[in-house]
Design a protein around this motif. Sequence first.
Motif, short mmCIF file in Angstrom:
data_model
loop_
_atom_site.label_atom_id
_atom_site.label_comp_id
_atom_site.label_asym_id
_atom_site.label_seq_id
_atom_site.Cartn_x
_atom_site.Cartn_y
_atom_site.Cartn_z
N GLY A 279 0.81 -1.21 0.00
CA GLY A 279 0.00 0.00 0.00
C GLY A 279 0.84 1.25 0.00
O GLY A 279 0.55 2.22 -0.73
N GLN A 280 1.88 1.29 0.81
CA GLN A 280 2.75 2.45 0.84
C GLN A 280 3.49 2.62 -0.48
O GLN A 280 3.70 3.75 -0.95
CB GLN A 280 3.76 2.33 1.99
CG GLN A 280 4.54 3.60 2.25
CD GLN A 280 5.56 3.43 3.35
OE1 GLN A 280 6.45 2.60 3.24
NE2 GLN A 280 5.44 4.22 4.40
N ALA A 281 3.88 1.51 -1.10
CA ALA A 281 4.54 1.58 -2.40
C ALA A 281 3.60 2.15 -3.47
O ALA A 281 4.03 2.90 -4.35
CB ALA A 281 5.03 0.20 -2.82
N ALA A 282 2.30 1.82 -3.38
CA ALA A 282 1.33 2.35 -4.34
C ALA A 282 1.18 3.86 -4.18
O ALA A 282 1.11 4.60 -5.18
CB ALA A 282 -0.02 1.67 -4.14
N VAL A 283 1.15 4.34 -2.95
CA VAL A 283 1.05 5.78 -2.71
C VAL A 283 2.30 6.50 -3.23
O VAL A 283 2.22 7.54 -3.89
CB VAL A 283 0.85 6.07 -1.21
CG1 VAL A 283 0.89 7.57 -0.94
CG2 VAL A 283 -0.47 5.50 -0.74
N THR A 284 3.46 5.94 -2.95
CA THR A 284 4.72 6.53 -3.42
C THR A 284 4.78 6.56 -4.94
O THR A 284 5.21 7.56 -5.54
CB THR A 284 5.92 5.72 -2.87
OG1 THR A 284 5.85 5.69 -1.44
CG2 THR A 284 7.23 6.35 -3.30
N ALA A 285 4.33 5.48 -5.57
CA ALA A 285 4.34 5.43 -7.04
C ALA A 285 3.38 6.44 -7.63
O ALA A 285 3.68 7.09 -8.63
CB ALA A 285 4.00 4.02 -7.50
N GLY A 286 2.20 6.60 -7.01
CA GLY A 286 1.23 7.56 -7.53
C GLY A 286 1.70 8.99 -7.39
O GLY A 286 1.59 9.79 -8.34
N LEU A 287 2.23 9.35 -6.23
CA LEU A 287 2.70 10.71 -6.01
C LEU A 287 3.98 11.01 -6.78
O LEU A 287 4.25 12.17 -7.13
CB LEU A 287 2.93 10.96 -4.52
CG LEU A 287 1.68 10.89 -3.63
CD1 LEU A 287 2.06 11.09 -2.18
CD2 LEU A 287 0.66 11.94 -4.06
N GLY A 288 4.77 9.97 -7.04
CA GLY A 288 6.03 10.17 -7.75
C GLY A 288 5.95 9.91 -9.24
O GLY A 288 6.98 9.92 -9.92
#
Length: 330
Positions: A279-288
């Motif tokens: 989940g944290q990786a998905a947020v990081t990928a979306g914002l980045g």
Amino acid sequence: MKHRLQFAGKKLIRMLLLLLGVSLAAFLLMNASPLDPLETNIGQAALGSMSQEQIAGLQEYWGMDTPPVERYLGWLSDFVRGDMGTSLLYRQPVAQIIGQRLASSLWLMAFAWLFSGILGLILGVTAGATRGRWPDKLIRGYCLLISSTPAFWLAILLLMVFSVWLGILPIGLSVPIGMDAAGVTLADRLRHAVLPALTLSITGVANIALHTREKMADIMESDYLLFARARGESGRSILLRHGLRNVALPAITLQFASISEIIGGSVLVEQVFSYPGLGQAAVTAGLGSDLPLLLGITVVTAAMVFGGNLAADLLYGAVDPRIRRRAAKR
């Protein structure tokens, strides 16, 4: 056996079409994002000090100079061949990152899925069997309160109580800070996973319990339950032989349908606890603006949800022989 293979084959075809649609929707949303990959990851000040050649090189790296259709078709052709691409942020293969993060998230999601399903079934059956009495009112009030509580707020509350005030559980992360990876034990990982898993479990109980309660209440008022009481069967026998058997199918449906809720809830919970999961990786990928990583995570999580629904469909025949016989006659 033949009809089961045909059923599974049709489901798998639907799954492929679903994954294609999900990946396309994720790509279109990512492409429509107002975030500029260069400004987001490099910064406006750093861009101002770069030459045009350097900026052009960065635009090529982030795929900003490639038409959207060409970018998606290129990713899709690589994915079909088994290549998820390379993460733009981590500069590692997407499959490797997803494997590492998924291994961490499975601790949380598996525990939350099992615990919330078992507890939700017990609470729902108890509330339905005692409809209108104090156990039913207590369970229903608890479920309504939890269902209206945001997951991130509950995570912050548990963090304050058990980590800040009592100090008995770690504040966040998946392993102790500063410890070498070789020295991390299974007990350390479990201790760091307690609060995130507990948050997901508490939020997942309400939906299963409320739906099971309604189904159980209808069963307790049915004609065959009245006939069983008239024959002199005990309350325990009625509950186990008639109540649980008839509530099993909707319970299975709710249990496997809750996979999507747990995956969605893990995104918020992992952010609160700084837990390095999927989940944290998905947020990081979306914002980045890391398109390969976000598409890979989207496809993998969608496959997990669809796989859960397929498992529920296949279990129906094992739980209820009537479904198996009807399918055999087709």
